[in-house]
Design a protein around this motif. Structure first.
Motif, PDB file in Angstrom:
ATOM      1  N   ARG A  97       2.970   7.537  -3.303  1.00 29.32           N
ATOM      2  CA  ARG A  97       1.549   7.208  -3.376  1.00 29.32           C
ATOM      3  C   ARG A  97       1.358   5.765  -2.952  1.00 29.32           C
ATOM      4  O   ARG A  97       2.176   4.908  -3.271  1.00 29.32           O
ATOM      5  CB  ARG A  97       1.012   7.411  -4.798  1.00 29.32           C
ATOM      6  N   GLN A  98       0.264   5.537  -2.224  1.00 27.71           N
ATOM      7  CA  GLN A  98       0.042   4.192  -1.713  1.00 27.71           C
ATOM      8  C   GLN A  98      -1.038   3.472  -2.499  1.00 27.71           C
ATOM      9  O   GLN A  98      -1.992   4.076  -2.977  1.00 27.71           O
ATOM     10  CB  GLN A  98      -0.350   4.275  -0.232  1.00 27.71           C
ATOM     11  N   GLY A  99      -0.861   2.182  -2.656  1.00 31.63           N
ATOM     12  CA  GLY A  99      -1.859   1.382  -3.341  1.00 31.63           C
ATOM     13  C   GLY A  99      -2.006   0.018  -2.695  1.00 31.63           C
ATOM     14  O   GLY A  99      -1.508  -0.201  -1.596  1.00 31.63           O
ATOM     15  N   LYS A 100      -2.687  -0.877  -3.391  1.00 29.35           N
ATOM     16  CA  LYS A 100      -2.874  -2.223  -2.853  1.00 29.35           C
ATOM     17  C   LYS A 100      -2.164  -3.236  -3.733  1.00 29.35           C
ATOM     18  O   LYS A 100      -1.892  -2.993  -4.891  1.00 29.35           O
ATOM     19  CB  LYS A 100      -4.367  -2.578  -2.827  1.00 29.35           C
ATOM     20  N   HIS A 101      -1.913  -4.379  -3.161  1.00 23.02           N
ATOM     21  CA  HIS A 101      -1.237  -5.422  -3.913  1.00 23.02           C
ATOM     22  C   HIS A 101      -1.876  -6.762  -3.574  1.00 23.02           C
ATOM     23  O   HIS A 101      -2.116  -7.056  -2.408  1.00 23.02           O
ATOM     24  CB  HIS A 101       0.250  -5.416  -3.545  1.00 23.02           C
ATOM     25  N   PHE A 102      -2.188  -7.555  -4.573  1.00 24.99           N
ATOM     26  CA  PHE A 102      -2.743  -8.882  -4.330  1.00 24.99           C
ATOM     27  C   PHE A 102      -1.879  -9.934  -5.017  1.00 24.99           C
ATOM     28  O   PHE A 102      -1.359  -9.708  -6.110  1.00 24.99           O
ATOM     29  CB  PHE A 102      -4.164  -9.005  -4.905  1.00 24.99           C
ATOM     30  N   THR A 107       6.791  -3.188  -3.142  1.00 20.02           N
ATOM     31  CA  THR A 107       5.710  -4.124  -2.851  1.00 20.02           C
ATOM     32  C   THR A 107       5.952  -4.743  -1.492  1.00 20.02           C
ATOM     33  O   THR A 107       7.001  -5.336  -1.253  1.00 20.02           O
ATOM     34  CB  THR A 107       5.674  -5.239  -3.915  1.00 20.02           C
ATOM     35  N   THR A 115       4.611  -7.448   1.225  1.00 19.87           N
ATOM     36  CA  THR A 115       3.728  -8.610   1.392  1.00 19.87           C
ATOM     37  C   THR A 115       3.925  -9.207   2.777  1.00 19.87           C
ATOM     38  O   THR A 115       4.990  -9.088   3.357  1.00 19.87           O
ATOM     39  CB  THR A 115       4.041  -9.694   0.353  1.00 19.87           C
ATOM     40  N   GLN A 144      -3.182 -10.413   0.439  1.00 19.99           N
ATOM     41  CA  GLN A 144      -3.181  -8.973   0.192  1.00 19.99           C
ATOM     42  C   GLN A 144      -1.939  -8.316   0.772  1.00 19.99           C
ATOM     43  O   GLN A 144      -1.424  -8.738   1.800  1.00 19.99           O
ATOM     44  CB  GLN A 144      -4.440  -8.354   0.816  1.00 19.99           C
ATOM     45  N   GLY A 145      -1.445  -7.305   0.101  1.00 27.73           N
ATOM     46  CA  GLY A 145      -0.295  -6.569   0.602  1.00 27.73           C
ATOM     47  C   GLY A 145      -0.426  -5.096   0.293  1.00 27.73           C
ATOM     48  O   GLY A 145      -1.499  -4.627  -0.082  1.00 27.73           O
ATOM     49  N   LYS A 146       0.660  -4.381   0.445  1.00 33.68           N
ATOM     50  CA  LYS A 146       0.658  -2.947   0.177  1.00 33.68           C
ATOM     51  C   LYS A 146       1.569  -2.637  -0.996  1.00 33.68           C
ATOM     52  O   LYS A 146       2.435  -3.418  -1.350  1.00 33.68           O
ATOM     53  CB  LYS A 146       1.174  -2.186   1.409  1.00 33.68           C
ATOM     54  N   HIS A 147       1.347  -1.488  -1.580  1.00 36.18           N
ATOM     55  CA  HIS A 147       2.150  -1.077  -2.727  1.00 36.18           C
ATOM     56  C   HIS A 147       2.432   0.419  -2.619  1.00 36.18           C
ATOM     57  O   HIS A 147       1.532   1.195  -2.335  1.00 36.18           O
ATOM     58  CB  HIS A 147       1.387  -1.404  -4.015  1.00 36.18           C
ATOM     59  N   PHE A 148       3.666   0.806  -2.798  1.00 32.60           N
ATOM     60  CA  PHE A 148       4.013   2.219  -2.777  1.00 32.60           C
ATOM     61  C   PHE A 148       4.713   2.590  -4.076  1.00 32.60           C
ATOM     62  O   PHE A 148       5.478   1.794  -4.630  1.00 32.60           O
ATOM     63  CB  PHE A 148       4.977   2.545  -1.622  1.00 32.60           C
ATOM     64  N   GLU A 149       4.443   3.795  -4.532  1.00 31.40           N
ATOM     65  CA  GLU A 149       5.167   4.329  -5.671  1.00 31.40           C
ATOM     66  C   GLU A 149       5.918   5.554  -5.191  1.00 31.40           C
ATOM     67  O   GLU A 149       5.299   6.547  -4.813  1.00 31.40           O
ATOM     68  CB  GLU A 149       4.190   4.700  -6.775  1.00 31.40           C
ATOM     69  N   LEU A 154       7.968   2.117   6.321  1.00 32.97           N
ATOM     70  CA  LEU A 154       6.925   1.500   5.505  1.00 32.97           C
ATOM     71  C   LEU A 154       6.678   0.023   5.794  1.00 32.97           C
ATOM     72  O   LEU A 154       5.581  -0.484   5.596  1.00 32.97           O
ATOM     73  CB  LEU A 154       7.266   1.687   4.014  1.00 32.97           C
TER      74      LEU A 154
END
Lengths: 79, 79
Positions: A37-42, B6, B8, B38-43, B66
């Motif tokens: 699953r993809q999300g956002k990161h700050f 994560t 970045t 801002q970056g991306k996040h994956f689970e 990714l």
């Protein structure tokens, strides 16, 4: 003071972007992949000295702009 | 086995999206905000039992799909 904010879609919300990534990985031969699953990161840096106050401000930023509370969850951690 | 990834942008890479968020937050009255990126996040959930092997697989996913290693950094943590 630096904080990391992770924004993820709620469990019951569909994640088409994540699904596409998942299918692509499977097509690339990555078996044993159960879900992605993809999300956002700050990464936020605030100038406050007081951690409680700083955390409160970051939380406010999330609620007011960064996170759509209807479909997303968020987690703030100090780094 | 679940992992959090994560992604970045590297330090020297411009982050226009983060800049827009930063300006918006400042216009909303959030002072003391020094920077936001801002970056991306994956689970990811993989089915392997062996942690070393699973981590290796997740690392491969990052490298192959990714993450754009030229402009991005990534960090894998077990959750």
């Amino acid at each position: 003071m630096k904080f990391s904010i992770t924004v993820t879609l709620k469990k019951d919300v569909l994640d088409p972007q994540g699904k596409v990534v998942q299918n692509t990985l499977i097509n690339m031969g990555m078996n044993n992949l159960k879900s992605i699953r993809q999300g956002k990161h700050f990464e936020v840096e605030v100038e406050d000295k007081d951690q409680t106050l700083a955390e409160k401000k970051v939380d406010m930023m999330c609620k007011k702009l960064l996170v759509n509370l209807i479909i997303e969850d968020y987690k703030i951690t100090k780094i």
